[in-house]
Design an enzyme around this catalytic site. Structure first.
Site, short mmCIF file in Angstrom:
data_model
loop_
_atom_site.label_atom_id
_atom_site.label_comp_id
_atom_site.label_asym_id
_atom_site.label_seq_id
_atom_site.Cartn_x
_atom_site.Cartn_y
_atom_site.Cartn_z
N LYS A 129 -9.92 3.63 -7.00
CA LYS A 129 -8.90 4.10 -6.04
C LYS A 129 -9.11 5.59 -5.81
O LYS A 129 -9.64 6.27 -6.68
CB LYS A 129 -7.50 3.88 -6.62
CG LYS A 129 -7.10 2.45 -6.84
CD LYS A 129 -6.13 2.00 -5.75
CE LYS A 129 -5.66 0.58 -5.98
NZ LYS A 129 -4.70 0.50 -7.07
N HIS A 132 -6.12 11.17 -5.46
CA HIS A 132 -5.34 11.82 -4.41
C HIS A 132 -4.63 13.06 -4.92
O HIS A 132 -4.76 13.44 -6.08
CB HIS A 132 -4.38 10.83 -3.75
CG HIS A 132 -3.41 10.21 -4.71
ND1 HIS A 132 -2.38 10.92 -5.25
CD2 HIS A 132 -3.35 8.97 -5.23
CE1 HIS A 132 -1.70 10.13 -6.05
NE2 HIS A 132 -2.28 8.95 -6.07
N HIS A 135 -2.67 13.17 -8.10
CA HIS A 135 -3.47 13.28 -9.33
C HIS A 135 -3.90 14.72 -9.56
O HIS A 135 -4.05 15.16 -10.69
CB HIS A 135 -4.71 12.37 -9.26
CG HIS A 135 -4.37 10.91 -9.26
ND1 HIS A 135 -4.74 10.07 -8.26
CD2 HIS A 135 -3.66 10.17 -10.14
CE1 HIS A 135 -4.30 8.85 -8.52
NE2 HIS A 135 -3.63 8.89 -9.67
#
Ligand code: ARG
Length: 572
Positions: A129, A132, A135
């Protein structure tokens, strides 16, 4: 040197009352609103015990001034019930500046945490994933907290709790078997994996049987089926490679990457303990733990198909960490939307009888908002860390070129990287972490605003004077630091001596912004002083003392920025 602490100790010495503690006095001491009222003030009401506060104040003044500590003060005034303390500026400056120049990057560090382990879990992105911006917040704050606890002497363990387990991997395996192209994934792992994952959901809308297949795949993964496990390993490897590239760029590291999968074999024990303590209840086929608090939804431990979930893995992880590290504190830097999750996890641990659940702390943070939306987003609405960082670096380079300082800088790309990344990290830690962050590149890169580049620029300014002095052969090693008594010099010294206090405060609230703000405070005091005098043209004695002060200031700025993961450049 901590001048407030020193003053507190002196006051205690002369109050002749066993019952009076450091905390009590320290809590009474305040900083007067104006410099001319002294460095500190002490109201004497609560020391009076039936006598007149004015009398007690006068007596205390006499005793302090006639004792051994008299030289710490230039004056002590009695103003009604208050004592106003004027410290001996030369003595304070001398002690503070020499301490900084002696200890350098270790200035102000403590040993109070010695022998105590603090776990800081941060970053924790999900395999396959996108990494982003949320994070990045976790990464920035967690990295800073690690450094802050380390400064205080704690034994810090930095854990990246990678999201590498869960039913989504069953889906990913199904998707890969249908549409995956190994070479493409190796080239651009996250985007390619995300693409097939999204496709899975689209197709599954038409063909719900895919969901069953995916569930079966995850079951196989949990059972250790070799083919499925090999695929999972491949996803983890390529994703981690990409994440590591980002960590390298940010200069951020970890001691452990034990993610969710690490606990997959440690969950049966959790289920056993819960069963044994009769804490599990059935609810719609699932096994849950209920809470007594009215607004706490139950925590799901086992799904109806018997598979465990996110929360169960966190419970297993906490128990493992306690046994393996025997932590003093176990900190989770994860967005505020997961506050309830952590409340449930800690709540279950408490119900299991683990008192140390109280040493587990969720450190949350708000959302990042992008009002101007100039950033391109490759993945729909997700703003990627890499895009943000690259844009910031490119923009920094433009600014340096515009400012016309590019030819003085040895390696402009290197400088743009330190400044561009620093600007983002700085901005993310400038306000209380629960507040949303408004992401405006122009503001973050404003060299004159309250920004990372502003602090880095102040540092570079100071370093440039020191270089000039060296070129002129001016030595300040044996400077008489007691000469630093002018208002602006002394104010700067007083700011510099606060480092330890600020770091302590920051740790007690798990709030890196306190350190970030402190960096700004140093620079404000420094620029005021610096703009008011021509250091190199001062009288030789004064010049030497001022150069030492600049050296101490740049050293402290560097140390402070380092605590929030931001670097410095010598020229900009
Ligand atoms: N991987 C999760 C996410 O991206 C964050 C993990 C947080 N840590 C934890 N121990 N649950 O949302």
């Amino acid at each position: 040197m901590d001048i407030k602490k020193q003053l507190t100790e002196i006051i205690i010495k002369y109050t002749n009352d066993e019952a009076i503690t450091e905390d009590f006095i320290s809590g009474l001491i305040s900083v007067p609103p104006e410099e001319k009222l002294g460095d500190f003030a002490l109201p004497c009401f609560r020391l009076a015990k039936g006598r007149k506060p004015f009398e007690v104040a006068s007596e205390l003044r006499e005793q302090i001034l006639s004792g051994n500590d008299g030289e710490f003060f230039s004056d002590i005034k009695v103003v009604g019930p208050y004592l106003n303390f004027y410290l001996n500026r030369g003595k304070v400056s001398d002690e503070v500046v020499s301490e900084i120049l002696r200890d350098r990057e270790n200035y102000g560090k403590l040993k109070e945490g010695e022998g105590k382990k603090v776990i800081v879990e941060y970053s924790s992105p999900n395999i396959a994933k996108p990494f982003h911006i949320g994070h990045l917040c976790s990464t920035a704050i967690g990295n800073s907290l690690s450094r802050i606890y380390d400064f205080l002497g704690y034994d810090v363990v930095r854990i990246n709790h990678i999201g590498d387990w869960g039913t989504q991997f069953g889906k990913l395996i199904s998707a890969y078997k249908r549409w995956g192209v190994r070479e493409d994934i190796e080239k651009d792992p996250i985007n390619e994996l995300l693409k097939i994952y999204v496709k899975f959901h689209e197709v599954a809308k038409e063909k719900p049987e895919l969901e069953d297949e995916a569930r079966h795949n995850f079951k196989l993964l949990e059972e250790g089926d070799p083919e499925v496990t090999a695929l999972w390993k491949f996803f983890v490897e390529v994703s981690l490679k990409e994440f590591n590239r980002m960590y390298d760029m940010l200069g951020i590291g970890f001691d452990s990457f034990a993610g969710e999968s690490f606990y997959s074999d440690k969950m049966p024990e959790i289920v056993d303990i819960l069963r044994e303590k009769s804490l599990l209840e059935e609810s719609d086929g699932a096994q849950v733990v209920r809470f007594d608090e009215p607004n706490m939804p139950p925590c799901i431990i086992l799904k109806s198909d018997g598979s465990t979930i996110y929360a169960t893995r966190d419970i297993a992880a906490a128990l493992y960490r306690k046994r393996h590290y025997d932590f003093y504190k176990n900190i989770y830097v994860v967005g505020t939307p997961q506050a309830l999750h952590f409340k449930q996890v800690f709540g279950v641990l408490k119900k299991m009888g683990f008192e140390w659940a109280d040493d587990c702390v969720h450190v949350g943070f708000g959302y990042v908002r992008f009002p101007d939306r100039v950033l391109s987003t490759r993945n729909g609405d997700v703003v990627l860390l890499e895009d943000v960082i690259n844009e910031s670096i490119a923009k920094t380079k433009e600014i340096i070129v515009e400012n016309g300082t590019a030819d003085q800088i040895d390696n402009i790309d290197e400088a743009a990287k330190v400044i561009g990344i620093g600007a983002v990290l700085f901005e993310f830690q400038k306000n209380g972490r629960e507040r949303d962050i408004v992401f405006e590149l122009a503001k973050m890169l404003d060299f004159e605003g309250e920004s990372g580049p502003y602090v880095q620029y102040s540092y570079a300014r100071g370093r440039s004077v020191l270089r000039k002095a060296a070129d002129l052969g001016i030595d300040y090693k044996n400077a008489d630091l007691g000469l630093l008594t002018d208002d602006l010099e002394y104010q700067l010294v007083k700011v510099l001596q606060k480092l330890t206090q600020q770091v302590r405060d920051s740790a007690s609230k798990n709030e890196p912004y306190i350190v970030t703000r402190y960096a700004i405070e140093i620079c404000k005091a420094f620029n005021k002083f610096y703009n008011s005098t021509n250091v190199l043209k001062s009288e030789p004695d004064v010049r030497a003392a001022r150069l030492a002060l600049i050296d101490a200031t740049t050293s402290t700025i560097k140390e402070t920025l380092n605590l929030i993961g931001v670097g410095v450049v010598e020229k900009m």
